[in-house]
Design an enzyme around this catalytic site. Structure first.
Site, PDB file in Angstrom:
ATOM      1  N   MET A   1      -0.402  -0.329 -13.582  1.00 55.23           N
ATOM      2  CA  MET A   1      -1.385  -0.472 -12.505  1.00 55.23           C
ATOM      3  C   MET A   1      -1.222   0.703 -11.561  1.00 55.23           C
ATOM      4  SD  MET A   1      -0.040  -3.647 -10.185  1.00 55.23           S
ATOM      5  CE  MET A   1       1.680  -3.899  -9.728  1.00 55.23           C
TER       6      MET A   1
ATOM      7  N   ARG B   1       5.134  -9.597  -8.292  1.00 54.66           N
ATOM      8  CA  ARG B   1       6.066  -9.943  -7.211  1.00 54.66           C
ATOM      9  C   ARG B   1       7.044 -11.035  -7.644  1.00 54.66           C
ATOM     10  NH1 ARG B   1       1.569  -9.356  -2.320  1.00 54.66           N
ATOM     11  NH2 ARG B   1       1.837  -7.088  -2.130  1.00 54.66           N
TER      12      ARG B   1
ATOM     13  N   HIS C   1       9.303  -1.744  -3.954  1.00 55.77           N
ATOM     14  CA  HIS C   1       8.093  -1.707  -4.787  1.00 55.77           C
ATOM     15  C   HIS C   1       7.407  -3.067  -4.852  1.00 55.77           C
ATOM     16  CE1 HIS C   1      10.088  -2.824  -8.950  1.00 55.77           C
ATOM     17  NE2 HIS C   1      10.686  -3.440  -7.960  1.00 55.77           N
ATOM     18  N   GLU C   2       6.142  -3.024  -5.261  1.00 57.05           N
ATOM     19  CA  GLU C   2       5.261  -4.208  -5.334  1.00 57.05           C
ATOM     20  C   GLU C   2       5.134  -4.907  -3.971  1.00 57.05           C
ATOM     21  OE1 GLU C   2       3.635  -4.221  -7.840  1.00 57.05           O
ATOM     22  OE2 GLU C   2       4.873  -3.163  -9.279  1.00 57.05           O
ATOM     23  N   GLY C   3       5.094  -4.113  -2.929  1.00 57.08           N
ATOM     24  CA  GLY C   3       5.000  -4.658  -1.568  1.00 57.08           C
ATOM     25  C   GLY C   3       6.360  -4.630  -0.905  1.00 57.08           C
TER      26      GLY C   3
END
Length: 578
Positions: free
Chosen positions: A157, A288, A427-429
């Site tokens: 992504m 997440r 990562h991923e927020g």
């Protein structure tokens, strides 16, 4: 040893057998699921764990515009794909095994404990394939999903950009319609894990871009499927600009990519125009929970290595005697080991609890019960990622400390595991972004009562039961007190009259304290599951639960008392005043 933990959590705490009785899983039985997990565990131990050090030491290189990975990576990943493991959590109609999420998370934990940087390639591919299967049209599903499940094509992504970072509203990549219904994309993406490599025939990028005339901000983004190679095998204008050289996760390529810089880059729109964020959040939320799972497994792997070292390493004298001692005989070493056990096993429980909620939201017969599970899952998803990654760093640091200088050098894996773990709060927020989501969005919804479903669920268990052991009754009382304290803080900081600046300033410590509360709840569930068993496994569970409440949960209650009082010294300092 992680097999023992995961089996206990799946079977004794979260009821995998009951999940398998549901109509959606009628094609499976317990023996088949056990066989899949055993196969995965064996592959993780024999093909992934042995390459972890090598792919960390010899990180990917950029040659002639391509990312070249360590030669040991492809055989391991090919074996994963050939066993059908990429397809485990996809539905039957998409060619998947339709395994319960509970079992799928356990499978992920096996590979995360062995080597997350290697397994990340197939984890991302499975998540991308699932997103296309859910939101793509029939042509997209037929074209992209089968080769991804076979491991011939991998997936990524692509959200972040050099100038925007985590601010999706500032994404500048553009998509222009073409006469044949496809789109021409132009822009740059940054921090793309698996964005380029030599491990598969093709790479399917899921790219966030903006159509002309789109609404401003993140809500104006659309989602496109952009393969590196076109279907005729020619290059599709996706260029590798460079590789990021990282503290950890070195075996996973991390790329800066350009779309349409040297040749037209063509993609197809997935879902409705300007609704890309709605589609992508399905993959982001899955990622997440995946990060939380891998963070807990990484902490557990380091804990087991530190425990083995502390048990075999002779050093010093037993306290109060002249007898030679092992490291594990020293009280402070025991404290650090039990901290790691409490965090890592609590984190695994948190990850599998979210997986069970996902199963419930998808497959419970009663619609109201499905909706209730979905609401609780939505509340817990950022908590899983935030808590497991933040506390995971703490646990991995303690593993190094247990081993002293030996833990700090490359001769042992705990320093590598710490470096790998350190990515997870980013990562991923990032933890800060997730904390804002938890406190500023979820808690403030419904007039400041958005977390009530979580507090109510915990409150039902935070009541001593007639058959509870003395320890379980004590844990219940602590849990009830902590829940009440944190609920009061949330009412002050997330209520209608809250000062937004103060809430933002305190969001991360409050969100982490909420995570402590949830994990204490899950430790109570584990203690009740072992009941009055006296074997070593059960005794260890009771000790870890007691430790967690005393050294993690009770300090969170103290923090709650601090946050109940107004003020945040850091909220309004100027840069010069720092």
């Amino acid at each position: 040893m992680i097999e023992t933990q995961l089996t206990f959590l799946m079977s004794d705490v979260f009821g995998l057998d009951e999940v398998l009785t549901r109509q959606q899983y009628s094609h499976l039985d317990a023996d088949q699921v056990s066989a899949i997990l055993a196969t995965g565990a064996k592959l993780a131990n024999t093909a992934f764990a042995p390459i972890a050090a090598a792919i960390d030491t010899d990180e990917p290189e950029m040659r002639n515009g391509r990312a070249i990975t360590h030669p040991s990576l492809r055989p391991a990943l090919d074996s994963y794909a050939q066993l059908g493991l990429i397809s485990t959590n996809l539905p039957l109609e998409s060619g998947g095994l339709q395994l319960p999420a509970l079992a799928g998370s356990a499978l992920m934990a096996h590979f995360a404990a062995a080597c997350t940087p290697a397994a990340g390639y197939v984890f991302m591919t499975a998540a991308a394939a699932r997103l296309i299967a859910q939101h793509g049209n029939q042509w997209q599903r037929d074209t992209f999903v089968p080769p991804m499940l076979e491991g011939r094509w991998y997936g990524t992504m692509c959200l972040s950009e050099p100038q925007a970072g985590s601010s999706l509203g500032d994404v500048q990549t553009r998509a222009t319609p073409r006469k044949d219904g496809t789109f021409s994309l132009r822009g740059q993406k940054m921090w793309i894990s698996g964005g380029d490599h030599d491990l598969s025939e093709n790479i399917v990028h899921l790219v966030m871009a903006r159509l002309e005339g789109a609404p401003p901000g993140a809500r104006g983004l659309s989602l496109f499927i952009v393969p590196r190679q076109r279907l005729d095998g020619t290059w599709n204008g996706v260029s590798l600009i460079g590789l990021n050289h990282k503290l950890g996760h070195r075996g996973t390529t991390n790329c800066a990519l350009a779309f349409g810089a040297d040749r037209e880059c063509v993609g197809t729109l997935m879902g409705a125009p300007h609704k890309g964020l709605d589609c992508m959040f399905h993959m982001m939320n899955e990622a997440r929970i995946g990060v939380g799972t891998t963070a807990a497994a990484t902490a557990y792997a380091a804990f087991r290595y530190a425990l083995d070292y502390a048990t075999t390493r002779r050093q010093g004298r037993r306290f109060g005697t002249a007898e030679p001692a092992s490291l594990v005989d020293h009280p402070d070493v025991r404290r650090m080991l039990l901290l790691q056990k409490a965090i890592s096993e609590g984190g695994l429980a948190l990850a599998l609890a979210s997986a069970r909620l996902l199963d419930d939201a998808r497959t419970l017969p009663d619609e109201d019960e499905r909706n209730a599970a979905a609401i609780l899952l939505d509340l817990l998803t950022p908590v899983v990622k935030l808590w497991c990654s933040e506390r995971g760093v703490e646990a991995n640091s303690a593993a190094i400390q247990v081993m002293g200088g030996a833990g700090y050098v490359e001769d042992h894996p705990v320093e590598r595991l710490y470096r790998d773990q350190r990515l997870n709060p980013i990562h991923e927020g990032t933890s800060g972004i997730l904390s804002i989501d938890i406190i500023m969005r979820k808690a403030r919804s419904a007039g400041g009562l958005g977390l009530q479903p979580l507090f109510q669920t915990i409150g039902c268990d935070a009541v001593a039961r007639p058959l509870d052991s003395q320890l379980a009754a004590k844990l219940s009382a602590d849990l009830a007190r902590a829940s009440k304290s944190l609920e009061q803080v949330c009412q002050r900081l997330a209520g209608p009259k809250a000062d937004e600046g103060e809430t933002l300033a305190n969001a991360t410590p409050l969100a982490l304290a909420l995570g402590d509360l949830v994990v204490a709840w899950l430790w109570l569930k584990q203690v009740r599951a072992v009941d009055r068993r006296t074997d070593e496994f059960s005794t260890g569970k009771r000790a870890a639960a007691s430790f967690f409440n005393r050294y993690v949960l009770l300090p969170s209650i103290a923090l709650a008392g601090t946050l109940e009082r107004a003020g945040a010294p850091h909220a309004r300092l100027t840069p010069a005043e720092f």
